[in-house]
Design a protein around this motif. Structure first.
Motif, mmCIF file in Angstrom:
data_model
loop_
_atom_site.group_PDB
_atom_site.id
_atom_site.type_symbol
_atom_site.label_atom_id
_atom_site.label_comp_id
_atom_site.label_asym_id
_atom_site.label_seq_id
_atom_site.Cartn_x
_atom_site.Cartn_y
_atom_site.Cartn_z
ATOM 1 N N ARG A 292 19.425 -9.390 -20.513
ATOM 2 C CA ARG A 292 18.185 -10.053 -20.916
ATOM 3 C C ARG A 292 18.504 -11.252 -21.809
ATOM 4 O O ARG A 292 19.655 -11.456 -22.205
ATOM 5 C CB ARG A 292 17.310 -9.069 -21.728
ATOM 6 C CG ARG A 292 16.920 -7.781 -21.014
ATOM 7 C CD ARG A 292 15.781 -8.035 -20.056
ATOM 8 N NE ARG A 292 14.719 -8.797 -20.690
ATOM 9 C CZ ARG A 292 13.731 -8.267 -21.428
ATOM 10 N NH1 ARG A 292 13.675 -6.953 -21.601
ATOM 11 N NH2 ARG A 292 12.801 -9.038 -21.966
ATOM 12 N N THR A 293 17.488 -12.042 -22.131
ATOM 13 C CA THR A 293 17.683 -13.107 -23.126
ATOM 14 C C THR A 293 16.824 -12.792 -24.342
ATOM 15 O O THR A 293 15.715 -12.277 -24.208
ATOM 16 C CB THR A 293 17.304 -14.495 -22.571
ATOM 17 O OG1 THR A 293 15.907 -14.529 -22.277
ATOM 18 C CG2 THR A 293 18.071 -14.809 -21.298
ATOM 19 N N ARG A 294 17.358 -13.117 -25.539
ATOM 20 C CA ARG A 294 16.641 -12.802 -26.785
ATOM 21 C C ARG A 294 15.437 -13.713 -26.982
ATOM 22 O O ARG A 294 14.425 -13.301 -27.522
ATOM 23 C CB ARG A 294 17.579 -12.946 -27.989
ATOM 24 C CG ARG A 294 18.635 -11.879 -28.011
ATOM 25 C CD ARG A 294 19.245 -11.675 -29.382
ATOM 26 N NE ARG A 294 20.371 -10.747 -29.256
ATOM 27 C CZ ARG A 294 20.237 -9.409 -29.259
ATOM 28 N NH1 ARG A 294 19.045 -8.853 -29.423
ATOM 29 N NH2 ARG A 294 21.292 -8.634 -29.093
ATOM 30 N N THR A 295 15.572 -14.955 -26.566
ATOM 31 C CA THR A 295 14.449 -15.896 -26.614
ATOM 32 C C THR A 295 14.117 -16.280 -25.182
ATOM 33 O O THR A 295 14.807 -15.869 -24.248
ATOM 34 C CB THR A 295 14.851 -17.153 -27.407
ATOM 35 O OG1 THR A 295 16.107 -17.612 -26.906
ATOM 36 C CG2 THR A 295 14.968 -16.827 -28.888
ATOM 37 N N ASN A 296 13.055 -17.057 -24.997
ATOM 38 C CA ASN A 296 12.673 -17.418 -23.635
ATOM 39 C C ASN A 296 12.228 -18.864 -23.564
ATOM 40 O O ASN A 296 11.158 -19.186 -23.077
ATOM 41 C CB ASN A 296 11.584 -16.463 -23.120
ATOM 42 C CG ASN A 296 11.255 -16.700 -21.653
ATOM 43 O OD1 ASN A 296 12.036 -17.333 -20.937
ATOM 44 N ND2 ASN A 296 10.111 -16.231 -21.206
ATOM 45 N N ASN B 216 19.159 -22.915 -26.493
ATOM 46 C CA ASN B 216 19.735 -21.953 -25.551
ATOM 47 C C ASN B 216 19.229 -20.529 -25.797
ATOM 48 O O ASN B 216 19.051 -20.117 -26.938
ATOM 49 C CB ASN B 216 21.266 -21.961 -25.663
ATOM 50 C CG ASN B 216 21.882 -23.152 -24.932
ATOM 51 O OD1 ASN B 216 21.197 -23.858 -24.185
ATOM 52 N ND2 ASN B 216 23.173 -23.387 -25.152
ATOM 53 N N ASP B 217 19.008 -19.815 -24.714
ATOM 54 C CA ASP B 217 18.577 -18.408 -24.797
ATOM 55 C C ASP B 217 19.808 -17.510 -24.727
ATOM 56 O O ASP B 217 20.417 -17.355 -23.666
ATOM 57 C CB ASP B 217 17.634 -18.091 -23.620
ATOM 58 C CG ASP B 217 16.332 -18.863 -23.679
ATOM 59 O OD1 ASP B 217 15.733 -18.945 -24.763
ATOM 60 O OD2 ASP B 217 15.903 -19.398 -22.636
ATOM 61 N N GLU B 218 20.146 -16.894 -25.841
ATOM 62 C CA GLU B 218 21.324 -16.032 -25.865
ATOM 63 C C GLU B 218 21.090 -14.764 -25.054
ATOM 64 O O GLU B 218 20.003 -14.191 -25.061
ATOM 65 C CB GLU B 218 21.695 -15.685 -27.315
ATOM 66 C CG GLU B 218 22.196 -16.905 -28.091
ATOM 67 C CD GLU B 218 22.807 -16.516 -29.432
ATOM 68 O OE1 GLU B 218 23.560 -17.328 -29.977
ATOM 69 O OE2 GLU B 218 22.545 -15.397 -29.916
ATOM 70 N N PHE B 219 22.120 -14.342 -24.376
ATOM 71 C CA PHE B 219 22.044 -13.116 -23.572
ATOM 72 C C PHE B 219 22.341 -11.881 -24.426
ATOM 73 O O PHE B 219 23.104 -11.952 -25.387
ATOM 74 C CB PHE B 219 23.078 -13.151 -22.435
ATOM 75 C CG PHE B 219 22.735 -14.096 -21.322
ATOM 76 C CD1 PHE B 219 21.685 -13.806 -20.458
ATOM 77 C CD2 PHE B 219 23.470 -15.255 -21.125
ATOM 78 C CE1 PHE B 219 21.384 -14.676 -19.415
ATOM 79 C CE2 PHE B 219 23.159 -16.120 -20.086
ATOM 80 C CZ PHE B 219 22.117 -15.833 -19.235
ATOM 81 N N TYR B 220 21.758 -10.759 -24.037
ATOM 82 C CA TYR B 220 22.168 -9.462 -24.600
ATOM 83 C C TYR B 220 21.912 -8.414 -23.526
ATOM 84 O O TYR B 220 21.302 -8.698 -22.487
ATOM 85 C CB TYR B 220 21.393 -9.147 -25.890
ATOM 86 C CG TYR B 220 19.954 -8.756 -25.661
ATOM 87 C CD1 TYR B 220 18.983 -9.719 -25.367
ATOM 88 C CD2 TYR B 220 19.553 -7.411 -25.735
ATOM 89 C CE1 TYR B 220 17.658 -9.363 -25.157
ATOM 90 C CE2 TYR B 220 18.228 -7.053 -25.515
ATOM 91 C CZ TYR B 220 17.290 -8.029 -25.233
ATOM 92 O OH TYR B 220 15.988 -7.672 -25.007
#
Lengths: 362, 362, 362, 362
Positions: free
Chosen positions: B275-279, B263-267
C-alpha cells in the motif's frame, strides 16, 4: 491496445528504456508532405536528456531513422516508421530497482498488472517512451503548418510557485528556445533555473506547469460529444508521464467567476469573421474549435526518482529504504515542453483529417 | 464517430434536446447482470431538471425504457438500448436563438462545422445529451459493485470560492444525497444553496468543482501508454459540457511540492498487501490503478445561458444583444455530480473488461 | 463491442427478435443530406417478412421512426437514431426452443458464450437484427448517390443450381424489383420461385448466391493494407446471418486462369481516363477502387430452421428431435438482397468519408 | 489508419519493398509468453522468397530482430516491435515500372489515391509487406497453443484445377512441410510442382486455393453481430494481396444443398460435450465458435506480374506494352500458406483476449 493514439492520424509507439530501441509508426499521414529526418531530429533534440545543466547528464543522442513511408523526401500516405536506437545502457545504475519499488513510480503497478517488468531504467514507463510521440508530433506540426499556418507553441508557465508572465497571443518559439528552461519570461527563467539547480543539488525534485497555445486554428475541429477537441487534448496530455492536471482556457480559475463575467461575447471583425472579444473558452465551444487561440495548461508533478532516501518496500513486500542512484532530471518541465506540443499537435492533426479526409487535406 | 466512448464496455449516445428522444446503446456489457429500469431511473432522477429549487424548473421526468439486451431481468451480453422520450417541448423559448448566437455556447461552432444546427434547446449540445451517459453509468456502477464492491461517489467540492471539507475515504452516498446541492459538508451546503439562489435571482450563473472518489479499485486497471487510467478518465469527464479542468490526486497543487514531499511511500499492510501511506498519486501510478482510492476533480464553468443581457452577433454576423429566456440552471454542479460519476464508472468498467474479458468478469 | 461497424460512417445496431424493438444509431453521417422516414421505409419494405408468397408469412410492418439527427428534413451531422418497434410476438411458437437447440442455428453457441440467451425467435441472432443495417444502408445509398451518382444494385444470381444470366454493367433496380425473387433474368426468376415454393411445401429450405454491383465508384477508395475495400466488404457481408462465402471479380473461378488471361489490361478512354478492358479484378486493385464497377458475390446457406424433423440435443445435452413450428423463410435470398446492398453501401460510404472527411463530402 | 488489425491483440505493420525495412508492432500481447527470434524466424522462412525452385529466386534472408516488449525471453505485456531490414535491392529491375502501370497491380490505384507512389518493387503493395503479419502470426500461434493447444494448419488445396484430397481433421504440419508446394496430398503435390514450373518457364503465372484448419478451438470466440468470427477471418485473409474469394465450411458448394442436408445435427459425445455430427458450418454458428474445427478456404488469383508482354498505359495515359523483368513467383500459393495461417491465428488470438482479457488469458 493502449499504445495507439488517434483515429485518422494515428500513432503507435513501442520501446523501453533499454533494449533494441524506441519508435513510432504513424498511420494515416497525408501524402506529399515534405519531411526529413533532420526536421524530426530538431524536436527530438529539444526532448533529449543531457541538453543542458538542468537536465539529467545522461548522454543520449537519440538519432532517428525513417524506415518507411517517405519516398524521395515526401510522404507517400503509407505508414511512416521511425526508429531511435537505444544507447548508453548503464543498466547497473538500476540494479537496486530490480527488487525495490521506487515510490510514486510505476514499478509496483506494472508488476501487479503484468506479473513481469523490464526493470532496466523504468522499462516502458520511462520518459524515453515519449521519443516516438515527439517524432510523430514533428510531422503533425509540419502538416498543421502547411494546411493553415497553424502554430503550436508550448512553454514553461510555472516552476513550483514561480509563475511567468507570457502573452499566449504573441509568444514566439524563438523566445521559448532562448533559454534552457523554455520560459519566455526571461526574468522568471533565471529564477526557475536557479531553483532547479538548487533542488538538484539537494537530491530532490520539483514540478510545475506547461502552457501551450495553438494559433491559426481552423474553425470546426473537434467532434461532439465524446471526441470534443478539449477531451482529446486532455487525454493526450494526461497520457504523458508525471501529469496530474489539465486545464483549457479559464480552467479552475474560471469556477470563481459568474457567467456574465466568464462568457466570451461575440463580435464581427473587419474581415466579417465572427470572433470573441475574450477567450475564457480557450479556443473551443461545445467541443469544436471556434477559431480563437487554443490555450491549455498541464500540471507536472515533481520527478518521482530522487537521490534522497525514502521508505519503500521490495517486490516481496519487505520494508526497506531507497536512495536512487542513476542520473535523473531534478525537474521534467524543460523537456516536457516538446512532449506537450507533440500531443496537442497530434490531436489537432487527427481532427484535421477527420474534417477534411486523409488525402485531401494537404 | 465521436459519439461512442469506451473500447470493450462501449456506449454510443444519440439525441437532441428536442425531437423523438435521447438514448444510449451499451455494447459489450457482460451477461448475467441483474438490471432494471428502476435502478437506472434512480440515477436519471439525480440528473434530471426540476429536482429542486436550485435547478431549472423545467419538468422533465426522463422516464427510461430498456429496448433490448435484457431478458427476464438479466443482461444477455447483447447491446442494451435505453430510450428516454423527449417531452415538454417549449421550443418557442428558443425562438430567438434561431438567429442569435448565445455567448460561450456551441451555437456558432456547430454552424461553422456542420452548416446546420438543431437550434431547439441547444440541440445536440444540450446537457440533455448526458441522459444516455448517466443511464449507461448506472449499469457500469452495478457491474463495478458486483465485481469488487467498487464504489463511485461524486460530490460538490466547491461552488465558486465556497470549498467543502470532505474526507474522500469516508464520504457516503447518503451524505451526498442528504441535500439538494450534493455537498456532504452540511455547513458549506447551506452556503452553496444560498449562493446559487442569489445568483439565480440576478439572472446570472456560477460554477464550481466536483470531486469524485472511487474506492475498492482492483489493482492493475489502465493500459499504458495512451490508455492510462487517468488519461481515459480525463477524456471522459472533459467530454462533459461546461468542463474546463481536470485533476487527479494532488493535481495542480502538487506542482508546489518537492519530490520528497510528494512521493507516496510504500508499506506492507497487515494483510500483506503493498500500500502507500499517502495518496498524492490519486490511485494510479504509471497509468495503472494501485489499489488506493482514485480521487479526481473536475472544474465546471458558470452556466453559459443567462438572463442578463449580453452583446453577441446573429448568424449573419450582425451585432445584437441577447437576454436568454427559457428556464436555465443558475449552476450545473448539483446535476453534474451523477454525470461525473457516470463517466468515471464507464472508464473503470471498460478497463475491467480489458483486464478480465467481457464474459468472464462477472 | 462487436455491434458497431465502420470507422467514420459508423453504425451501431441493437435489438432482438422480441422485446422493445430493433434499431440503429448512425454516427458520422455528413450534414445537410435530405432524408425522410419514407425513403428508409422503402428499403425496410424490401427486407421485411410477409412481402410475398415465397417469404415467411409473418406480418411485420417494420415501421421506422427517426429519433434524432435529422432536423427539418436534413441530417445535422449528429447521430441518427432509427427505431423499429417489435410486434406480432407469437413467442409461443418458439417455446420448444427454450430447451432444444436448433441444428446449425446460434442457440448453442450463444449459450456457450454468454450463459444466457433470449430464446424468443432467435433473439439477437434473428435476421430481424438486420433491420438496423438496412435502415442505415438506405442513408448510405443516398449519400453515395449524391456524391457521385454511385449505384448499388444487388440481385439473386443463383438459387441452388439455377443460375441467372445478368449483365452487371446494365442491370437496373427496376429489373430487380420486377419479380418477388429479385432476379433480373425473368426466365430464371420463374424457375427460382417454383423451386422455392416446392421446397417450402416440403418443410425444407434452400440457399443461393446474391451478386451485387456498384457503379460510378470514385477512384481511390479503400485503405491498404488491412482496410482494403474488398476486405471491408468481405467483413461486412460475412457478418450477415447465413453467409458461407464471398467473392470479388473473378472469385474462385479466377484461380483456374493464367495470369496472362486474368490480368486486366489498361487503356485510355476517349475522356482521357485510364480504364481496364476487362474487369476480373472486380473494381479494386491493391485494395483501392480503380473506377471500374465493383462486383461481388455472397453465398447464403439454406435456412437453418426447417419444419422437417431433425436430430438434436437439449440445453442439458439430452438427445431429442426437433421439427420447427413457427413461420420461416424457405429461402432467405430474396430478402437478403437489400441486406447485401446495405453492407456494401455502408463500406463504400465509410471509405468515402475517410477519403473526403465527414463534413466536406456532400 | 488502415494498417492496424485487431482490437485487443492488435498489430500495425509498416514498410515497403525497398527502403529501411518492414516490420510490425504488436500491441496487447499477454505477458509472460516465452518467445524468441528463432521461433519467429521459422515462420518467416516459410514465407520468404528463394526458398525453393518454384518461388522467385530473389534472395531475401528476412532476418528478424525483436526491438521491444520481450525481456529475458518473455513478453512483458508492452508493445513488441519486430524489424526485418530490407536487402538485395535490385531496384533497376523496376525502372520501367516508374512510368508504366503493371496490369492488375496496384500501381495505378496508388497513384490515383495518393498522387505519389514508391515504385520500387511495388512499394507498400509488395507481398513483402506480409512479413510483419507472419511475424506477428508466429506469436499468435504460440499463444493459441499455450492456452488450449490450438493448432492452425494451412495448406495448398488447389493449384488451378489440380485439387488435393486432404482430411482437415488429421492433416499435420509435417505433411504440409514435406514438400515445396505445401500440399499434404503428395501425388497432387508433384503435379502441382510440375505445373508451376511449366507455367514459370512460359513467363506466365497461375493461382489456386489455400485451405486452413484450426483445431482445438475453445467454444465462445467471436462477437456478434459484426465481429463474427468468420467475418473477422474473412476480412483478415481478404486483406492479403491477390485474394479473390473466401469460404467457410461448406462455402459456395453449400448453396446447392437443402437445409435438411446442410444442417449439422447435434449430439452429446462420451465426455458430455455437445458436438455436431457433420461440420458444414465450418466451426462457427451465429458467428461464435462451436468447438468444431474451423475450416476456411481462400482463392488466390494468378500472380499479376508476368514476363509475357501485355498491353497497358503509362502514368500519363499513353498506351504501351510491358513484359516484366525482375524475378517473380509464377504462383504465390506455396508462400501464401503461412500468410493465411498468420491472419487466421491473429483473429483467433484477438477474440481469445476479448473473451478472457489481456492479462488473464495465458
Amino acid at each position: 491496445m493502449g499504445n495507439t493514439f488517434g483515429h485518422l492520424f494515428r500513432i503507435t509507439t513501442y520501446g523501453e528504456s533499454h533494449g533494441g530501441g524506441v519508435g513510432v509508426v504513424i498511420d494515416g499521414c497525408p501524402p506529399l508532405v515534405e519531411i526529413s529526418e533532420a526536421e524530426i531530429q530538431v524536436e527530438l533534440d529539444r526532448r533529449r536528456p543531457g541538453q543542458s545543466k538542468i537536465t539529467t547528464p545522461r548522454k543520449e543522442t537519440d538519432t532517428c531513422e525513417i524506415l518507411s513511408g517517405v519516398f524521395e523526401g515526401k510522404t507517400t500516405g503509407t505508414p511512416i516508421s521511425i526508429l531511435v536506437r537505444n544507447k548508453d545502457a548503464r543498466s547497473q545504475d538500476y540494479s537496486e530497482m530490480v527488487q525495490t519499488y521506487r515510490p510514486s513510480h510505476a514499478d509496483a503497478t506494472y508488476d501487479a498488472k503484468y506479473g513481469i517488468r523490464n526493470w532496466q531504467g523504468g522499462g516502458r514507463s520511462s520518459a524515453r517512451e515519449t521519443i516516438g510521440r515527439v517524432a510523430a508530433g514533428a510531422i503533425a506540426k509540419k502538416i498543421l503548418h502547411i494546411v493553415n499556418h497553424v502554430e503550436v507553441i508550448g512553454y514553461v508557465k510555472k516552476i513550483q510557485d514561480i509563475e511567468a508572465t507570457v502573452d499566449p497571443d504573441a509568444v514566439t518559439m524563438e523566445q521559448v528556445e532562448s533559454n534552457i528552461v523554455r520560459c519566455p519570461d526571461l526574468t522568471c527563467a533565471d529564477r526557475m533555473i536557479d531553483r532547479i539547480e538548487a533542488i538538484g543539488r539537494e537530491g530532490d525534485s520539483i514540478g510545475g506547469v506547461v502552457e501551450c497555445v495553438v494559433r491559426n486554428v481552423p474553425k470546426g475541429l473537434g467532434v461532439p460529444v465524446f471526441d470534443r477537441l478539449e477531451a482529446d487534448i486532455a487525454k493526450g496530455v494526461m497520457s504523458l508521464p508525471a501529469t496530474k492536471g489539465f486545464e483549457i482556457g479559464s480552467g479552475f480559475a474560471g469556477t470563481l467567476m459568474t457567467g456574465s463575467e466568464h462568457n466570451d461575447e461575440f463580435y464581427t471583425d473587419e474581415d466579417g469573421e465572427i470572433r470573441t472579444r475574450t477567450n475564457r473558452s480557450g479556443g473551443t465551444q461545445g467541443g469544436i474549435s471556434n477559431g480563437e487561440n487554443i490555450i491549455i495548461r498541464v500540471a507536472f508533478k515533481p520527478t518521482a526518482t530522487i537521490r534522497k532516501e525514502q521508505n519503500t518496500v521490495t517486490q516481496d513486500g519487505e520494508e526497506t529504504t531507497l536512495a536512487a542512484k542513476g542520473r535523473h532530471d531534478p525537474c521534467v518541465l524543460p523537456r516536457a515542453v516538446p512532449m506537450v506540443e507533440a500531443m496537442v499537435a497530434l490531436v489537432l492533426c487527427d481532427h484535421l483529417l477527420r474534417y477534411y479526409g486523409q488525402c485531401k487535406v494537404v
